[in-house]
Design a protein around this motif. Structure first.
Motif, mmCIF file in Angstrom:
data_model
loop_
_atom_site.group_PDB
_atom_site.id
_atom_site.type_symbol
_atom_site.label_atom_id
_atom_site.label_comp_id
_atom_site.label_asym_id
_atom_site.label_seq_id
_atom_site.Cartn_x
_atom_site.Cartn_y
_atom_site.Cartn_z
ATOM 1 N N ALA A 92 85.978 74.672 51.213
ATOM 2 C CA ALA A 92 84.737 73.909 51.168
ATOM 3 C C ALA A 92 84.872 72.641 52.002
ATOM 4 N N ALA A 93 86.014 71.966 51.882
ATOM 5 C CA ALA A 93 86.230 70.731 52.629
ATOM 6 C C ALA A 93 86.243 70.979 54.130
ATOM 7 N N GLU A 94 86.929 72.042 54.586
ATOM 8 C CA GLU A 94 86.985 72.296 56.019
ATOM 9 C C GLU A 94 85.640 72.767 56.559
ATOM 10 N N SER A 95 84.762 73.234 55.663
ATOM 11 C CA SER A 95 83.415 73.642 56.057
ATOM 12 C C SER A 95 82.429 72.478 56.016
ATOM 13 N N GLY A 96 82.900 71.313 55.571
ATOM 14 C CA GLY A 96 82.031 70.147 55.487
ATOM 15 C C GLY A 96 81.123 70.171 54.281
ATOM 16 N N ALA A 97 81.500 70.917 53.238
ATOM 17 C CA ALA A 97 80.662 71.063 52.052
ATOM 18 C C ALA A 97 81.354 70.487 50.824
ATOM 19 N N THR A 98 80.564 70.074 49.870
ATOM 20 C CA THR A 98 81.075 69.627 48.582
ATOM 21 C C THR A 98 81.400 70.849 47.729
ATOM 22 N N PRO A 99 82.550 70.880 47.065
ATOM 23 C CA PRO A 99 82.853 72.033 46.206
ATOM 24 C C PRO A 99 81.723 72.271 45.211
ATOM 25 N N PRO A 100 81.261 73.498 45.089
ATOM 26 C CA PRO A 100 80.094 73.777 44.241
ATOM 27 C C PRO A 100 80.408 73.654 42.751
ATOM 28 N N GLU A 101 79.410 73.268 41.974
ATOM 29 C CA GLU A 101 79.536 73.216 40.520
ATOM 30 C C GLU A 101 79.168 74.551 39.889
ATOM 31 N N SER A 102 78.489 75.390 40.632
ATOM 32 C CA SER A 102 78.120 76.726 40.204
ATOM 33 C C SER A 102 78.365 77.661 41.376
ATOM 34 N N PRO A 103 78.739 78.933 41.135
ATOM 35 C CA PRO A 103 79.038 79.836 42.249
ATOM 36 C C PRO A 103 77.900 79.949 43.259
#
Length: 303
Positions: A92-103
């Motif tokens: 998620a980090a390398e994709s520039g995204a915040t780790p999701p709280e739900s799938p």
């Protein structure tokens, strides 16, 4: 008895087999023709894995030679291929995204499934084709509104290696992105080489690795998943009916080309992927041309 299920033969003509070890630890191949025409939802839903164990123990399955036979996907064309995105914190980090709280959930067309060693086409206009090693879940019985992860465990037939090939230029640009466009390409879901029954391994602690031209790209463990396999199945069952033979791809760890650390797949590249206990894939990539797409899959790799 340790078992691995596979499908051998030319594309569209695969025959179901089981691979089992004898008393000396030697692997032998046995035809499943006495039990089923294919490894599919019907086979799994009718206790095909248990029936195979019984038939092996009774000596009721004929031995075969697998020499020179192509290895296809270990599951005949699934009804659904359901995918989980951003399921490893580092990815998620390398994709520039915040780790999701739900799938994060998306679908791939089932016609993207191919064999683990088939030559792999890069789409004609693709410049950012990317690899993703993933643990694949194979559903063995219907899952709908499950009440617990214990119920989810009862719905899992086994596990496979998967490569969720993704075209990032198709997938990500724009305010909303177009994940379906980037994930639906021809032969973009190699599965296998084997289906391993769920009770023969611990899916929560399996190493995953990817190599491109012999150089390591991904190296992680399923214990690093944000949502583990049982949680994923339970969650999905609240929103859709999972049917026997469906495949769930559980997300990829860090080390993809999208990170900016590695070049995207080029013609002639060889990508190898493995998940501990589930075998290893190998795809050699070539540039597809629009006029030749209809014939892709008819000249595929042999074992």
């Amino acid at each position: 008895m340790n078992m691995k299920f596979a499908r051998l033969g030319t594309a569209g003509n695969e025959k179901p087999v089981v691979i089992a070890q004898d008393a000396n630890g030697t692997e032998k191949y046995f035809s499943l023709d006495p039990l089923t025409k294919d490894i599919n939802g019907e086979f799994l839903a009718t206790d095909g894995i248990a029936r195979t164990r019984e038939a092996l123990a009774a000596g009721n399955l004929p031995g075969i030679s697998a020499e020179g036979l192509r290895i296809g996907s270990p599951i005949a064309r699934p009804g659904n291929v359901v995918c989980i995105g951003l399921n490893y914190t580092a990815h998620a980090a390398e994709s520039g995204a915040t780790p999701p709280e739900s799938p994060v959930v998306f679908l791939k067309p089932s016609n993207t499934v191919s064999g683990p060693f088939d030559a792999a086409p890069i789409p004609p206009s693709s410049e950012k084709y990317d690899w993703e090693v993933e643990l694949g879940i194979v559903i063995g019985r219907e899952a709908s509104y499950l009440s617990s992860t214990d119920e989810a465990a009862d719905c899992i037939a086994g596990y496979v290696v998967a490569n969720d090939l993704s075209e990032r230029d198709y997938q990500l640009p724009g305010a909303a992105g177009q994940w379906t466009k980037g994930k639906s390409l021809l032969q973009s879901t190699p599965l296998g080489p084997w289906l391993v029954p769920a009770d023969e391994l611990d899916a929560g602690h399996l190493a995953l690795r990817t190599w491109v031209n012999g150089e390591i790209r991904q190296s992680s463990d399923t214990s690093d998943m944000i949502f583990d396999a049982l949680t994923v199945v339970h969650h999905l069952s609240q929103y859709m009916v999972l049917e026997p033979g469906d495949v769930i791809l559980t997300g990829t760890p860090e080390g993809v080309a999208l990170s900016g650390r590695f070049p995207y797949i080029q013609p002639g590249d060889v990508v190898e992927l493995e998940v501990e206990g589930l075998g290893r894939q190998r795809q050699e990539f070539y540039r597809a041309h629009a006029a030749s797409l209809a014939s892709v899959g008819t000249d595929e790799a042999t074992r």
